[in-house]
Scaffold this active site. Structure first.
Site, PDB file in Angstrom:
ATOM      1  N   HIS A 115      54.242   1.210 -21.543  1.00  9.44           N
ATOM      2  CA  HIS A 115      54.033  -0.221 -21.313  1.00  9.44           C
ATOM      3  C   HIS A 115      53.052  -0.748 -22.342  1.00  9.44           C
ATOM      4  CE1 HIS A 115      56.261   0.295 -17.744  1.00  9.44           C
ATOM      5  NE2 HIS A 115      55.337   0.104 -16.816  1.00  9.44           N
ATOM      6  N   SER A 160      67.875  15.107  -2.659  1.00 10.91           N
ATOM      7  CA  SER A 160      67.560  16.047  -3.735  1.00 10.91           C
ATOM      8  C   SER A 160      67.253  17.440  -3.214  1.00 10.91           C
ATOM      9  CB  SER A 160      66.338  15.558  -4.526  1.00 10.91           C
ATOM     10  OG  SER A 160      66.593  14.303  -5.073  1.00 10.91           O
ATOM     11  N   SER A 181      61.393   2.815 -17.577  1.00 18.08           N
ATOM     12  CA  SER A 181      61.068   3.968 -16.731  1.00 18.08           C
ATOM     13  C   SER A 181      60.137   3.566 -15.597  1.00 18.08           C
ATOM     14  CB  SER A 181      60.450   5.108 -17.542  1.00 18.08           C
ATOM     15  OG  SER A 181      59.315   4.662 -18.244  1.00 18.08           O
ATOM     16  N   ARG A 226      47.271   0.445  -1.397  1.00 23.27           N
ATOM     17  CA  ARG A 226      46.293   0.146  -2.469  1.00 23.27           C
ATOM     18  C   ARG A 226      45.213  -0.844  -2.069  1.00 23.27           C
ATOM     19  NH1 ARG A 226      50.818  -0.632  -7.001  1.00 23.27           N
ATOM     20  NH2 ARG A 226      51.022   1.522  -7.695  1.00 23.27           N
ATOM     21  N   CYS A 241      51.156   0.805 -12.787  1.00 24.74           N
ATOM     22  CA  CYS A 241      51.170   1.252 -14.189  1.00 24.74           C
ATOM     23  C   CYS A 241      50.803   0.160 -15.187  1.00 24.74           C
ATOM     24  CB  CYS A 241      52.528   1.844 -14.538  1.00 24.74           C
ATOM     25  SG  CYS A 241      53.914   0.857 -13.944  1.00 24.74           S
ATOM     26  N   LYS A 247      49.792  -7.842  -8.434  1.00 17.73           N
ATOM     27  CA  LYS A 247      49.160  -6.522  -8.382  1.00 17.73           C
ATOM     28  C   LYS A 247      48.131  -6.383  -9.498  1.00 17.73           C
ATOM     29  CE  LYS A 247      53.238  -4.060  -6.624  1.00 17.73           C
ATOM     30  NZ  LYS A 247      54.411  -3.272  -7.070  1.00 17.73           N
ATOM     31  N   THR A 268      61.635  15.040  -7.917  1.00 18.79           N
ATOM     32  CA  THR A 268      62.769  14.890  -8.830  1.00 18.79           C
ATOM     33  C   THR A 268      62.769  13.533  -9.527  1.00 18.79           C
ATOM     34  OG1 THR A 268      64.109  14.154  -6.974  1.00 18.79           O
ATOM     35  CG2 THR A 268      64.246  16.490  -7.560  1.00 18.79           C
ATOM     36  N   GLY A 269      61.827  12.665  -9.182  1.00 18.90           N
ATOM     37  CA  GLY A 269      61.737  11.373  -9.865  1.00 18.90           C
ATOM     38  C   GLY A 269      60.978  11.522 -11.167  1.00 18.90           C
ATOM     39  N   VAL A 293      58.151  10.172 -12.280  1.00 21.44           N
ATOM     40  CA  VAL A 293      56.716  10.408 -12.201  1.00 21.44           C
ATOM     41  C   VAL A 293      56.434  11.798 -11.643  1.00 21.44           C
ATOM     42  CG1 VAL A 293      54.544   9.642 -11.176  1.00 21.44           C
ATOM     43  CG2 VAL A 293      56.205   7.957 -11.976  1.00 21.44           C
TER      44      VAL A 293
END
Lengths: 339, 346
Positions: free
Chosen positions: B240, B39, B157, B98, B127, B211, B10-11, B13
């Site tokens: 972006h 959700s 976003s 990561r 991102c 990052k 539901t997000g 992404v």
């Protein structure tokens, strides 16, 4: 001193009048000049009602200092005329900035340059001013070899029509309509675009080249390597610069903070732990250039990175012009070498 | 015939992921949509089929082949091991894994081969990292990259639903406010810029900026790459942008660079200043590719190039990249993980 404000009804003109009221509440020797279209408007300054007049060749008799902030064309049209009439012209456009006989001045950096004016003094572009205000004190630590500056410029830099356009487009877009650009090359609501002014054959824009040329002239440092990317953002007031400076020697963040806090006209806002850093909305309406996010550049041993913000209409234009006038009066240099 | 679980359905992404799956594949894949307890029970439509969102728990992954997770780091850390134990390959959109040595960090067009050594979890980069490495990769084939300076203009976003809602609400309410004075409110993003994304480190850099540095090094296999970033939030909804300055070991011409970039899959050169053509969020949003423009010789450095890079942070910055990793795994027949302590296998 008799002051003329050419462009009195424009964004910068309005700020100029507001600053005159704040700094010289008794001063009424003013002439408010604008285009034919704006002539006849009434404005109240320091308790007196002024009628805005159309700017003509005869507007400058008995004027000591003429501030011009309209367009490059208007400056070319009236700058020399006003200077010949005996006024000291303080010009906000790019018309004369790079001319050899014209000082390009930020008083805290190179105020003494106005001593050699020959009628016209220029103020730098609103994106140049914040950069030189921080570069100047920092080079006391070590000469600056190179600057990379990426800007985040508000729409007020493009005038009142551009501000209205951002508001209108925001309204339209929020209600599902299209956003047609007019005052600017691209739509701006909820968008950013990397073009301010036209392009050169180098692929840089005129705005980016101004930052390069003007910074070198003001700092008296023709050998500083400079690169800029100038970007328009959906902000109404204040310009920001992400600046990366490379020195001859390593400079610590602490040293930098110390030098910057001693610089008149600069305020350090740098407390990451408390999320304190400059932002457009907090700089708006203020006189100073604000600097934060000061840190050693992780990509270069002699580098520093920082974030610089200033109200582009105030220190970026109107205030800088007023400060030049004040400096000229203090130095007895209003009528320069011509008398 | 894969079973895909989407955690964080539901997000923003997660929703984008489902949209892309729908666009690229026939709607007869079995899908399980999962989200937080909050959700659970919501109905979403994917491929014309209505799915009921379930709460994501340790037991949710029976029979799942690929689990795509786009939720908080805490959720990733909690659920990923269970998904792996159930036999799924986890493609994680968060920062949880990561930089771990046994977790590939992948942008398929750059280092797709790294999926070969996964042990159940594959991470996708931040991102703001992805567009940078997508441009850097073809360029470093021309000459090694010595140094990168990147200043970003990141959309809301990227920060989740509440900042998106905040931008919407503030933009309307503050339209006619007097912006010539310091009448700001805490957390204001409309008509403002915030030079902070994520928390600060002792170095004065933010985690977002860190990052970009660490992840780029890992993806490009360049552990010594010098990068400095300033990451700034701007009042844009999606996509972006970044002003990037790259310094090479030798001069690289604009022509060479344009050609190398044009040859890169997943990247489009949009660079025609005479016609005011350059990438912008408004045009790039909804597109798959990373867009590059304003390519020029860096006037401050004979070995430098400057450019402007824009990508949809929800698509190539997250959901699309994840799906492409799943496709990469399929094409390399690496959907079932190797045993971590592999011995000779029959």
């Amino acid at each position: 001193m008799n002051l003329a404000i050419v462009g009195a009804t424009g964004a910068v003109g309005q700020v100029t009048l507001r600053l005159i009221e704040a700094r010289y509440p008794q001063h009424r020797n003013l002439k408010l000049l604008a285009s034919k279209r704006s002539a006849g408007r009434k404005m109240n300054v320091n308790g007196k009602t002024f009628v805005v007049e159309e700017t003509t060749d005869d507007s400058f008799d008995d004027v000591d200092i003429a501030f011009i902030s309209v367009s490059t064309e208007a400056s070319r049209r009236f700058g020399p005329v006003a200077a010949r009439a005996g006024a000291m012209v303080i010009d906000d456009s790019s018309a004369f900035r790079m001319e050899q006989a014209v000082p390009l001045v930020v008083p805290e950096v190179n105020g003494s340059d106005l001593l050699w004016h020959d009628g016209i003094v220029s103020i730098p572009n609103c994106s140049t001013t914040p950069l030189v205000m921080v570069a100047h004190p920092l080079r006391q630590a070590s000469p600056i070899r190179r600057i990379v500056a990426d800007t985040y410029q508000s729409v007020s830099g493009a005038g009142g029509a551009a501000m209205d356009e951002l508001r209108e487009q925001t309204r339209t877009v929020m209600h599902g309509g299209p956003a047609e650009p007019n005052a600017q090359p691209q739509r701006i609501a909820f968008n950013v675009f990397p073009q301010i002014d036209g392009f050169n054959e180098t692929g840089y824009t005129v705005e980016e080249q101004k930052m390069i040329d003007e910074s070198r002239k003001i700092l008296h440092a023709p050998d500083i390597a400079l690169s800029a990317t100038c970007v328009r953002v959906p902000v109404l007031v204040s310009h920001c610069v992400a600046a990366h400076l490379e020195f001859e020697q390593p400079v610590s963040a602490g040293e930098a903070r110390e030098l910057l806090s001693q610089m008149p006209g600069v305020t350090v806002q740098d407390d990451p732990a408390a999320s304190v850093y400059p932002m457009p909305v907090s700089a708006a309406g203020c006189d100073d250039v604000f600097v934060g996010r000061i840190r050693k550049d992780a990509s270069h041993p002699n580098g520093l990175a920082m974030w610089v913000v200033t109200d582009n209409l105030v220190k970026g234009a109107a205030l800088n012009a007023l400060q030049i006038a004040e400096e000229a009066v203090a130095l007895g240099a209003v009528h320069g070498q011509r008398r | 015939d894969l079973t895909i679980a989407v955690v964080g359905a539901t997000g923003a992404v997660g929703a984008e992921f489902l949209r892309i799956v729908e666009q690229r594949y026939a709607p007869d894949r079995r899908k399980a949509a999962m989200a937080s307890q909050r959700s659970a029970g919501k109905r979403i439509v994917v491929g014309g089929e209505e799915l009921v969102v379930e709460e994501a728990t340790a037991d949710s992954f029976e029979g799942v082949d690929v689990a795509f997770i786009s939720a908080s780091s805490a959720v990733s850390r909690e659920l990923a091991p269970h998904a792996v134990a159930a036999g799924a390959v986890v493609i994680d959109d968060g920062s949880a894994f990561r930089m771990e040595a046994n977790v590939p960090l992948v942008v398929p067009e750059v280092n797709g081969e790294d999926v070969e050594w996964h042990e159940g979890i594959i991470s996708i980069p931040n991102c703001s990292t992805t567009p940078l490495v997508m441009a850097a990769h073809p360029l470093r084939e021309l000459s090694p990259i010595r140094r990168v300076i990147a200043d970003t203009y990141q959309s809301v976003s990227g920060a989740g639903a509440s900042l998106v809602a905040g931008l919407r609400e503030q933009s309307e309410r503050l339209i006619d406010a007097d912006h010539s004075s310091t009448a700001s409110e805490p957390g204001q993003i409309a008509y403002n810029l915030i030079p902070q994304i994520d928390r600060f480190m002792d170095t004065g850099y933010t985690y977002e900026e860190q990052k970009m540095r660490q992840e780029s090094r890992k993806i490009l296999h360049e552990p010594e790459l010098l990068i400095s970033a300033t990451c700034v939030r701007v009042p844009v909804y999606v996509s972006h942008s970044a002003a990037v300055h790259i310094e090479f070991d030798r001069p690289v011409s604009v022509g060479e660079a344009r050609e190398a970039l044009a040859g890169m899959p997943g990247l489009t050169v949009l660079d025609d200043p005479a016609n005011a053509a350059y990438p912008m969020p408004w045009d790039v949003s909804g597109q798959d590719d990373v867009f590059v423009g304003r390519i020029r010789q860096d006037l401050s450095n004979p070995n430098g190039l400057a450019m402007w890079i824009v990508s949809d942070n929800l698509r190539k910055g997250a959901a699309l990249n994840s799906l492409q990793i799943a496709e990469e795994l399929l094409s390399r027949n690496r959907l079932k993980p190797r045993a971590a302590n592999a011995s000779v296998q029959a």
